[in-house]
Design a protein around this motif. Structure first.
Motif, PDB file in Angstrom:
ATOM      1  N   ALA A  76      14.446   6.790   7.955  1.00 54.23           N
ATOM      2  CA  ALA A  76      13.540   6.140   7.006  1.00 54.23           C
ATOM      3  C   ALA A  76      12.878   4.916   7.619  1.00 54.23           C
ATOM      4  O   ALA A  76      11.692   4.646   7.372  1.00 54.23           O
ATOM      5  CB  ALA A  76      14.300   5.758   5.732  1.00 54.23           C
ATOM      6  N   ALA A  77      13.620   4.170   8.436  1.00 54.20           N
ATOM      7  CA  ALA A  77      13.042   3.000   9.102  1.00 54.20           C
ATOM      8  C   ALA A  77      11.971   3.419  10.107  1.00 54.20           C
ATOM      9  O   ALA A  77      10.916   2.781  10.217  1.00 54.20           O
ATOM     10  CB  ALA A  77      14.142   2.200   9.799  1.00 54.20           C
ATOM     11  N   HIS A  78      12.225   4.512  10.839  1.00 59.20           N
ATOM     12  CA  HIS A  78      11.220   5.000  11.777  1.00 59.20           C
ATOM     13  C   HIS A  78       9.959   5.448  11.038  1.00 59.20           C
ATOM     14  O   HIS A  78       8.839   5.224  11.514  1.00 59.20           O
ATOM     15  CB  HIS A  78      11.774   6.163  12.593  1.00 59.20           C
ATOM     16  N   ALA A  79      10.130   6.099   9.894  1.00 62.34           N
ATOM     17  CA  ALA A  79       8.959   6.539   9.120  1.00 62.34           C
ATOM     18  C   ALA A  79       8.112   5.337   8.708  1.00 62.34           C
ATOM     19  O   ALA A  79       6.878   5.363   8.806  1.00 62.34           O
ATOM     20  CB  ALA A  79       9.409   7.332   7.894  1.00 62.34           C
ATOM     21  N   ALA A  80       8.756   4.273   8.261  1.00 61.32           N
ATOM     22  CA  ALA A  80       8.027   3.060   7.875  1.00 61.32           C
ATOM     23  C   ALA A  80       7.326   2.443   9.082  1.00 61.32           C
ATOM     24  O   ALA A  80       6.182   1.977   8.979  1.00 61.32           O
ATOM     25  CB  ALA A  80       8.984   2.058   7.239  1.00 61.32           C
ATOM     26  N   ASP A  81       7.976   2.466  10.246  1.00 60.95           N
ATOM     27  CA  ASP A  81       7.376   1.882  11.444  1.00 60.95           C
ATOM     28  C   ASP A  81       6.196   2.714  11.938  1.00 60.95           C
ATOM     29  O   ASP A  81       5.235   2.168  12.496  1.00 60.95           O
ATOM     30  CB  ASP A  81       8.422   1.748  12.547  1.00 60.95           C
ATOM     31  N   LEU A  82       6.250   4.019  11.759  1.00 62.12           N
ATOM     32  CA  LEU A  82       5.108   4.857  12.116  1.00 62.12           C
ATOM     33  C   LEU A  82       3.905   4.543  11.225  1.00 62.12           C
ATOM     34  O   LEU A  82       2.776   4.431  11.693  1.00 62.12           O
ATOM     35  CB  LEU A  82       5.475   6.338  11.979  1.00 62.12           C
TER      36      LEU A  82
END
Length: 313
Positions: free
Chosen positions: A132-138
């Motif tokens: 979920a954190a990677h999705a937000a960073d993308l």
């Protein structure tokens, strides 16, 4: 208007902090503050609301951010063209990697080894974190590409290249009352105690969504930050769990039980859907796509040969 001022403004907006922006840009914080002040002075409007606890974009800052990103992307594209004319692709790709990346069809090391052989002038920055954190960073621009384990419904604003899908079995101790079952349903587990990963991990999201779809409540008493500890909690009879089968080592003290309509652990490589990737990121994604296609062909079952037709039939 200088590109470095736009790059600094974008970093502060994406990080939500002058300190984190300075770390990202590898400059001192005073240089970040000075660049933002110069840009604000040039535009004649404040771009951030600054308090002791947080930094927020003003209305003008929110309007400027997408334009700044487009301008920086265009400048990067121009540099890429020149670099290629000089004899090779150069630049940096920011790649997100999951904290427990054990899908059988996914090897970050294999991807990077092949990519480095093809494009030695490109640097890949690895960032380890939860799906979920990677999705937000993308979405915010802090990452170019990322490995994720998210259901499609949790990946709005992203383009996903599916790599692997595993039905997650229920894992319990060998003497648990469910251990001898050939199969269970989610409704059978409403009164059980679970150990799971934090809510932003991909396997937790998939499991929570499966229970929500079945309209079954469950009790997660323990949250742990690695799959080894999770399995250890099960082994010591503290709880039961759902775990991707590729993460489970065969153990006589554990039982793996299939689940009807249970959670599916889906691994993908993701890119932002609303902006064009730079040439280095596009090249890395192309390598990942090529490996995924080769893996899919290698795992296809051989076709059954057809008997020759008889004359006149």
């Amino acid at each position: 208007m200088e590109l470095r001022h736009l790059a600094t403004f974008t970093a502060v907006a994406e990080e939500g902090s002058f300190t984190r922006a300075a770390d990202r840009l590898r400059v001192v914080q005073s240089a970040v503050s000075a660049a933002v002040r110069n840009l604000e002075r040039e535009l004649g409007v404040p771009l951030f609301e600054r308090t002791t606890h947080r930094v927020q974009l003003t209305d003008a800052g929110r309007l400027l951010l997408p334009e700044a990103r487009r301008t920086l992307a265009a400048a990067a594209g121009a540099r890429e063209v020149v670099d290629q004319l000089r004899g090779g692709l150069r630049g940096t790709v920011r790649l997100g990697m999951m904290q427990a990346q054990r899908a059988s069809a996914v090897s970050v090391a294999r991807l990077l080894a092949e990519f480095r052989a093809e494009h030695p002038g490109v640097e890949v920055e690895l960032r380890v974190g939860a799906s979920a954190a990677h999705a937000a960073d993308l979405r915010s621009g802090r990452l170019d590409l990322a490995y994720l384990a998210l259901p499609t419904g949790s990946a709005a604003g992203l383009d996903l290249l599916p790599l692997d899908a595993q039905n997650m079995p229920l894992v319990c101790a060998s003497d648990h009352p469910l251990a001898d079952r050939a199969e269970v349903e989610l409704g059978d587990l409403a009164d059980e105690t679970f150990v799971d990963t934090p809510p932003d991990w991909g396997n937790r999201i998939a499991t929570d969504r499966a229970f929500a779809a079945a309209e079954v409540a469950r009790t997660v008493r323990y949250e742990v930050g690695d799959l080894g500890s999770l399995i250890d909690f099960v082994r010591h009879r503290l709880a039961i769990a759902f775990v991707p089968p590729s993460a489970i080592v065969k153990d006589v003290d554990l039982r793996l039980i299939p689940v009807r309509h249970g959670p599916v652990f889906r691994t993908s490589i993701a890119a932002p859907a609303d902006r064009r990737l730079g040439a280095p990121a596009r090249a890395l994604l192309a390598t990942a796509q090529r490996q995924a296609s080769a893996d899919a062909l290698a795992t296809e079952p051989p076709s059954t040969p057809q008997p020759p037709s008889r004359p006149g039939s």
